[in-house]
Design a protein around this motif. Structure first.
Motif, PDB file in Angstrom:
ATOM      1  N   MET A 185       0.823  -1.199   0.000  1.00 46.60           N
ATOM      2  CA  MET A 185       0.000   0.000   0.000  1.00 46.60           C
ATOM      3  C   MET A 185       0.864   1.259   0.000  1.00 46.60           C
ATOM      4  N   GLN A 186       1.943   1.239   0.775  1.00 48.22           N
ATOM      5  CA  GLN A 186       2.828   2.402   0.826  1.00 48.22           C
ATOM      6  C   GLN A 186       3.458   2.668  -0.540  1.00 48.22           C
ATOM      7  N   LYS A 187       3.897   1.596  -1.187  1.00 48.98           N
ATOM      8  CA  LYS A 187       4.543   1.727  -2.488  1.00 48.98           C
ATOM      9  C   LYS A 187       3.554   2.171  -3.555  1.00 48.98           C
ATOM     10  N   ILE A 188       2.377   1.562  -3.558  1.00 54.02           N
ATOM     11  CA  ILE A 188       1.415   1.840  -4.623  1.00 54.02           C
ATOM     12  C   ILE A 188       0.891   3.268  -4.543  1.00 54.02           C
ATOM     13  N   SER A 189       0.789   3.801  -3.337  1.00 56.31           N
ATOM     14  CA  SER A 189       0.298   5.172  -3.175  1.00 56.31           C
ATOM     15  C   SER A 189       1.258   6.167  -3.823  1.00 56.31           C
ATOM     16  N   SER A 190       2.544   5.961  -3.601  1.00 51.40           N
ATOM     17  CA  SER A 190       3.537   6.879  -4.183  1.00 51.40           C
ATOM     18  C   SER A 190       3.614   6.718  -5.701  1.00 51.40           C
ATOM     19  N   VAL A 191       3.511   5.479  -6.182  1.00 52.84           N
ATOM     20  CA  VAL A 191       3.576   5.236  -7.628  1.00 52.84           C
ATOM     21  C   VAL A 191       2.348   5.829  -8.324  1.00 52.84           C
ATOM     22  N   LEU A 192       1.175   5.655  -7.729  1.00 53.71           N
ATOM     23  CA  LEU A 192      -0.051   6.219  -8.310  1.00 53.71           C
ATOM     24  C   LEU A 192       0.025   7.745  -8.384  1.00 53.71           C
ATOM     25  N   LEU A 193       0.591   8.362  -7.347  1.00 54.35           N
ATOM     26  CA  LEU A 193       0.725   9.813  -7.342  1.00 54.35           C
ATOM     27  C   LEU A 193       1.614  10.277  -8.489  1.00 54.35           C
ATOM     28  N   GLU A 194       2.712   9.561  -8.698  1.00 54.48           N
ATOM     29  CA  GLU A 194       3.621   9.891  -9.796  1.00 54.48           C
ATOM     30  C   GLU A 194       2.927   9.716 -11.150  1.00 54.48           C
ATOM     31  N   MET A 195       2.118   8.665 -11.285  1.00 54.88           N
ATOM     32  CA  MET A 195       1.410   8.402 -12.537  1.00 54.88           C
ATOM     33  C   MET A 195       0.316   9.446 -12.774  1.00 54.88           C
ATOM     34  N   GLU A 196      -0.233   9.979 -11.687  1.00 53.51           N
ATOM     35  CA  GLU A 196      -1.200  11.075 -11.828  1.00 53.51           C
ATOM     36  C   GLU A 196      -0.509  12.317 -12.366  1.00 53.51           C
ATOM     37  N   PHE A 197       0.676  12.621 -11.853  1.00 59.41           N
ATOM     38  CA  PHE A 197       1.439  13.765 -12.328  1.00 59.41           C
ATOM     39  C   PHE A 197       1.767  13.632 -13.820  1.00 59.41           C
ATOM     40  N   LYS A 198       2.001  12.375 -14.253  1.00 56.15           N
ATOM     41  CA  LYS A 198       2.327  12.124 -15.662  1.00 56.15           C
ATOM     42  C   LYS A 198       1.089  12.125 -16.550  1.00 56.15           C
ATOM     43  N   GLY A 199      -0.086  12.202 -15.930  1.00 57.60           N
ATOM     44  CA  GLY A 199      -1.329  12.217 -16.701  1.00 57.60           C
ATOM     45  C   GLY A 199      -1.743  10.866 -17.237  1.00 57.60           C
ATOM     46  N   ILE A 200      -1.274   9.786 -16.582  1.00 58.83           N
ATOM     47  CA  ILE A 200      -1.573   8.431 -17.055  1.00 58.83           C
ATOM     48  C   ILE A 200      -2.778   7.845 -16.347  1.00 58.83           C
ATOM     49  N   VAL A 201      -2.924   8.129 -15.054  1.00 57.13           N
ATOM     50  CA  VAL A 201      -4.063   7.620 -14.299  1.00 57.13           C
ATOM     51  C   VAL A 201      -4.831   8.796 -13.695  1.00 57.13           C
ATOM     52  N   LYS A 202      -6.048   8.509 -13.318  1.00 55.37           N
ATOM     53  CA  LYS A 202      -6.850   9.524 -12.641  1.00 55.37           C
ATOM     54  C   LYS A 202      -7.523   8.904 -11.423  1.00 55.37           C
ATOM     55  N   ALA A 203      -7.623   9.688 -10.356  1.00 57.16           N
ATOM     56  CA  ALA A 203      -8.275   9.237  -9.128  1.00 57.16           C
ATOM     57  C   ALA A 203      -9.780   9.429  -9.252  1.00 57.16           C
ATOM     58  N   LEU A 204     -10.522   8.430  -8.761  1.00 61.02           N
ATOM     59  CA  LEU A 204     -11.977   8.478  -8.775  1.00 61.02           C
ATOM     60  C   LEU A 204     -12.488   8.504  -7.332  1.00 61.02           C
ATOM     61  N   PRO A 205     -13.741   8.887  -7.124  1.00 64.47           N
ATOM     62  CA  PRO A 205     -14.290   8.870  -5.761  1.00 64.47           C
ATOM     63  C   PRO A 205     -14.214   7.469  -5.166  1.00 64.47           C
ATOM     64  N   GLY A 206     -14.053   7.423  -3.832  1.00 65.93           N
ATOM     65  CA  GLY A 206     -14.017   6.129  -3.143  1.00 65.93           C
ATOM     66  C   GLY A 206     -12.699   5.403  -3.244  1.00 65.93           C
ATOM     67  N   LYS A 207     -11.593   6.146  -3.400  1.00 72.52           N
ATOM     68  CA  LYS A 207     -10.250   5.564  -3.493  1.00 72.52           C
ATOM     69  C   LYS A 207     -10.120   4.576  -4.653  1.00 72.52           C
ATOM     70  N   LYS A 208     -10.745   4.936  -5.778  1.00 74.22           N
ATOM     71  CA  LYS A 208     -10.657   4.115  -6.974  1.00 74.22           C
ATOM     72  C   LYS A 208      -9.828   4.846  -8.036  1.00 74.22           C
ATOM     73  N   PHE A 209      -9.271   4.061  -8.960  1.00 77.88           N
ATOM     74  CA  PHE A 209      -8.403   4.641  -9.986  1.00 77.88           C
ATOM     75  C   PHE A 209      -8.697   4.019 -11.353  1.00 77.88           C
ATOM     76  N   SER A 210      -8.398   4.768 -12.385  1.00 76.11           N
ATOM     77  CA  SER A 210      -8.546   4.259 -13.754  1.00 76.11           C
ATOM     78  C   SER A 210      -7.533   4.956 -14.634  1.00 76.11           C
ATOM     79  N   LEU A 211      -7.342   4.417 -15.832  1.00 73.31           N
ATOM     80  CA  LEU A 211      -6.472   5.070 -16.812  1.00 73.31           C
ATOM     81  C   LEU A 211      -7.191   6.286 -17.399  1.00 73.31           C
ATOM     82  N   ARG A 212      -6.420   7.293 -17.764  1.00 69.69           N
ATOM     83  CA  ARG A 212      -7.017   8.476 -18.428  1.00 69.69           C
ATOM     84  C   ARG A 212      -7.344   8.149 -19.877  1.00 69.69           C
TER      85      ARG A 212
END
Length: 364
Positions: free
Chosen positions: A337-364
């Motif tokens: 969980m610690q690792k995935i949170s930091s990786v997801l944040l980096e991928m959000e900055f790159k515009g590859i993933v987006k955060a959804l309500p309820g701690k869910k994620f998807s590709l942009r």
């Protein structure tokens, strides 16, 4: 080679299945460390009891594993642990994926496109012609064709794939050093040069009835879609389709006349909304987005080339799971969980993933 011996040995420990293996690896770091971690520390791992710890320290599994590794080298067979980069990434995402695979062949198991073709062992002329027509129409997309080397639709898919220059993998319910059924030996030997043979069972294992449903989960798990050409009301093809549906993988079935027994299974899958009706190759191409434009495809390759290993793992999971919760994403990607949170944040900055309500994620 030493780590490979330990990887094989883990699967030989009595009472240690895939889930326990992954737990041990997550706590110990690698297979070798499982056998070198003090008993006291092993007993503190959730779900690991005293009996399992004693079994881990049994020298016999290491001796047996060493023999298997030596034999694999002689038989030109790869031993793919689930942490190996050559292990099928699609398969790695399913909860009951085998931790070790025996693979003999020439094809990569992580192709851009991969489909399973399954069906009845008593294929009709219509069923065989549909297999041929479908593969002819999608041959330009170069998908890896996966099936079970069985009579009927399976062997038809392998043979047509070979003739059309497509790579094809046979997933077996026995050891890779045994061809079953033996009448398919010539086809299997050709597949080694244009595909391969894959199994979770060690050398000399025979094809027992209980192993076929387990084999089918690999067929369903390592492909983007399972295509049922012909199927009666029961049988292995329907089991594969049901498993693929439970994995949220695409399932397609060729409809047939209501009077044809060989089409009953396909018609029921469609009626129960467990499969898309496949009436032409266009249905498959559209469903799997194979008709993406060259510029879009090139852009996707550029994105993937820029991703780190952990980011690629997350990208692969999100490709097959739209709007997935972070807990499930962590489990399927095998990242903490610690690792995935930091990786997801980096991928959000790159515009590859987006955060959804309820701690869910998807590709942009």
């Amino acid at each position: 080679m030493q780590e490979k011996i330990y990887q094989v040995a883990v699967g030989l420990i009595p009472g240690v299945g895939a889930a326990t293996t992954k737990t041990l690896i997550s706590y110990c770091g690698c297979a070798e460390q499982i056998f070198k971690t003090p008993k006291g520390k092993l007993k503190n791992i959730p779900g690991i009891g005293a009996v399992t710890v004693d079994n881990i320290y049994s020298a016999s599994v290491l001796h047996e594993a060493e023999s298997i590794v030596e034999r694999a080298q002689k038989l030109d067979t790869q031993l793919l642990f689930y942490t190996d980069p050559d292990y099928p990434n699609r398969l790695k995402q399913i909860p009951d994926a085998p931790t070790l695979l025996y693979y003999k062949g020439s094809s990569a198991l992580n192709p851009p496109k991969s489909i399973a073709i399954v069906g009845t062992r008593k294929a009709t002329e219509y069923g065989r012609s549909v297999v041929r027509k479908l593969l002819e129409e999608i041959a330009s997309y170069k998908p890896l064709v996966v099936s079970g080397l069985a009579y009927g639709i399976d062997i038809q898919a392998h043979r047509d794939a070979l003739e059309l220059g497509l790579e094809t993998i046979g997933v077996m319910a026995n050891g890779t050093n045994i061809i079953y059924p033996s009448v398919h030996k010539n086809t299997a030997l050709k597949m080694l040069e244009q595909g391969g043979l894959l199994s979770e069972y060690t050398f000399d294992s025979i094809a027992e009835p209980m192993r076929f449903p387990a084999r089918n989960r690999i067929i369903a798990g390592m492909t983007d879609a399972t295509i049922v050409i012909e199927a009666t009301q029961s049988g292995g093809a329907l089991i594969t389709a049901e498993i693929a549906d439970s994995y949220d993988r695409e399932v397609l079935a060729v409809p047939g006349r209501i009077t044809d027994m060989a089409s009953e299974g396909c018609n029921n899958l469609i009626k129960q909304n467990k499969a898309h009706a496949l009436t032409s190759a266009a249905d498959l191409i559209e469903l799997l987005n194979w008709d993406i434009t060259p510029s879009q495809q090139a852009h996707k390759h550029i994105i993937l080339a820029d991703l780190e290993e952990d980011e690629l793992m997350i990208y692969a999971v999100l490709t097959d799971n739209e709007g997935i919760h972070i807990d499930e994403l962590s489990w399927k990607s095998q990242l903490s969980m610690q690792k995935i949170s930091s990786v997801l944040l980096e991928m959000e900055f790159k515009g590859i993933v987006k955060a959804l309500p309820g701690k869910k994620f998807s590709l942009r």
